[in-house]
Design an enzyme around this catalytic site. Structure first.
Site, PDB file in Angstrom:
ATOM      1  N   PHE A 141       0.835  -1.204   0.000  1.00  0.00           N
ATOM      2  CA  PHE A 141       0.000   0.000   0.000  1.00  0.00           C
ATOM      3  C   PHE A 141       0.864   1.246   0.000  1.00  0.00           C
ATOM      4  CE2 PHE A 141      -2.407   3.314   2.418  1.00  0.00           C
ATOM      5  CZ  PHE A 141      -3.367   3.543   1.446  1.00  0.00           C
ATOM      6  N   TYR A 147       0.909   5.430   0.240  1.00  0.00           N
ATOM      7  CA  TYR A 147       0.144   6.595   0.676  1.00  0.00           C
ATOM      8  C   TYR A 147       0.998   7.862   0.678  1.00  0.00           C
ATOM      9  CZ  TYR A 147       2.666   5.681   5.008  1.00  0.00           C
ATOM     10  OH  TYR A 147       3.660   5.457   5.935  1.00  0.00           O
ATOM     11  N   GLY A 148       2.295   7.719   0.386  1.00  0.00           N
ATOM     12  CA  GLY A 148       3.218   8.849   0.334  1.00  0.00           C
ATOM     13  C   GLY A 148       3.904   8.891  -1.015  1.00  0.00           C
ATOM     14  N   SER A 149       5.216   8.987  -1.002  1.00  0.00           N
ATOM     15  CA  SER A 149       5.944   9.112  -2.262  1.00  0.00           C
ATOM     16  C   SER A 149       5.863   7.859  -3.130  1.00  0.00           C
ATOM     17  CB  SER A 149       7.414   9.452  -1.993  1.00  0.00           C
ATOM     18  OG  SER A 149       8.031   8.432  -1.231  1.00  0.00           O
ATOM     19  N   GLU A 197      12.444   1.979   3.012  1.00  0.00           N
ATOM     20  CA  GLU A 197      11.482   2.359   4.042  1.00  0.00           C
ATOM     21  C   GLU A 197      11.967   2.055   5.466  1.00  0.00           C
ATOM     22  OE1 GLU A 197       8.699   3.983   3.174  1.00  0.00           O
ATOM     23  OE2 GLU A 197       9.346   3.845   1.091  1.00  0.00           O
TER      24      GLU A 197
END
Length: 248
Positions: free
Chosen positions: A21, A23-25, A97
């Site tokens: 998933f 949701y940012g970059s 990450e």
């Protein structure tokens, strides 16, 4: 800049894949191989710019601000689920990450715009990690954003591209935190007479998602069914292609 088409639903066989998933970059610069990308959301979270970054959007002296997910039982966060392909994807994401970004990984439920929910891997920062910056007002966070640049580009680019992506693909959802931060960042950029073009970089490694128009003749449409032209439907046009950018 690569181009891909978004799709709103998942076939039964697709659920057997490992999904990540974004949701940012990762929404606009994933940097790993994927064979399908689907719009939808996760529930029980809110997106917040509470995580620091010293490798991609900032430095040790001036940490940038990047997005994470924080628990909120009433929350909902739109984004993209990518069906991962290629053996290098997970080691790459773990380094990007976890090792460099300070995020932890866990599984949660993803709700596509159409079809049944399924599990996705999500990276989110815990308050105990060394890069955690925590809550602050939008003006203070914006000041940090406009003063930070890292190996992957300016922190302003991160905020603006994410806000544009959410506005373009989830027009019915208003992200108060993200859009208020965008507003404050743009005001500071204007007041400081900063060059937006240089702040945004050249877009190398970014994906431009396009909406696929679905043509359906009246004779083929079921009773009560509406044409879905202009909806977000994505199927990666460049299947199996390795995206060039390996940064946030």
């Amino acid at each position: 800049m690569e181009t891909a088409e978004l799709q709103a639903e998942v076939q039964v066989d697709d659920i057997k894949s490992l999904w990540v998933f974004a949701y940012g970059s990762l929404c606009w610069r994933p940097g790993f191989q994927f064979h399908k990308a689907v719009t939808g959301c996760v529930k029980g979270f809110q997106r917040r710019f509470w995580q620091g970054n010293v490798t991609h959007r900032g430095t040790v002296d001036r940490p940038g601000r990047v997005a994470t997910l924080v628990e909120d039982h009433q929350g909902l966060v739109p984004g993209v689920a990518f069906a991962v392909s290629g053996e290098a994807a997970i080691p790459y994401l773990s380094r990007r990450e976890t090792e460099l970004g300070g995020y932890a990984s866990e599984f949660t439920t993803f709700y596509p715009k159409q079809g049944n929910s399924f599990k996705v891997l999500v990276y989110l920062a815990k308050s105990s990690n060394a890069l955690w910056m925590g809550d602050d007002d939008a003006k203070t966070i914006a000041q940090q954003v406009v003063n930070c640049r890292g190996a992957s580009g300016h922190n302003v680019e991160y905020v603006i591209r994410l806000a544009d992506f959410m506005r373009d693909n989830f027009s019915s959802h208003y992200d108060d935190h993200l859009f208020e931060l965008e507003k404050e960042v743009l005001a500071l950029v204007h007041s400081k007479k900063m060059c937006m073009k240089s702040l945004m970089g050249n877009g190398d490694g970014c994906i431009a998602f396009v909406k696929k128009e679905v043509q359906r003749s009246p004779s083929n449409a079921q009773d009560g069914e509406q044409d879905r032209a202009g909806t977000c439907q994505f199927s990666e046009r460049l299947q199996g292609k390795k995206l060039r950018c390996m940064n946030l």
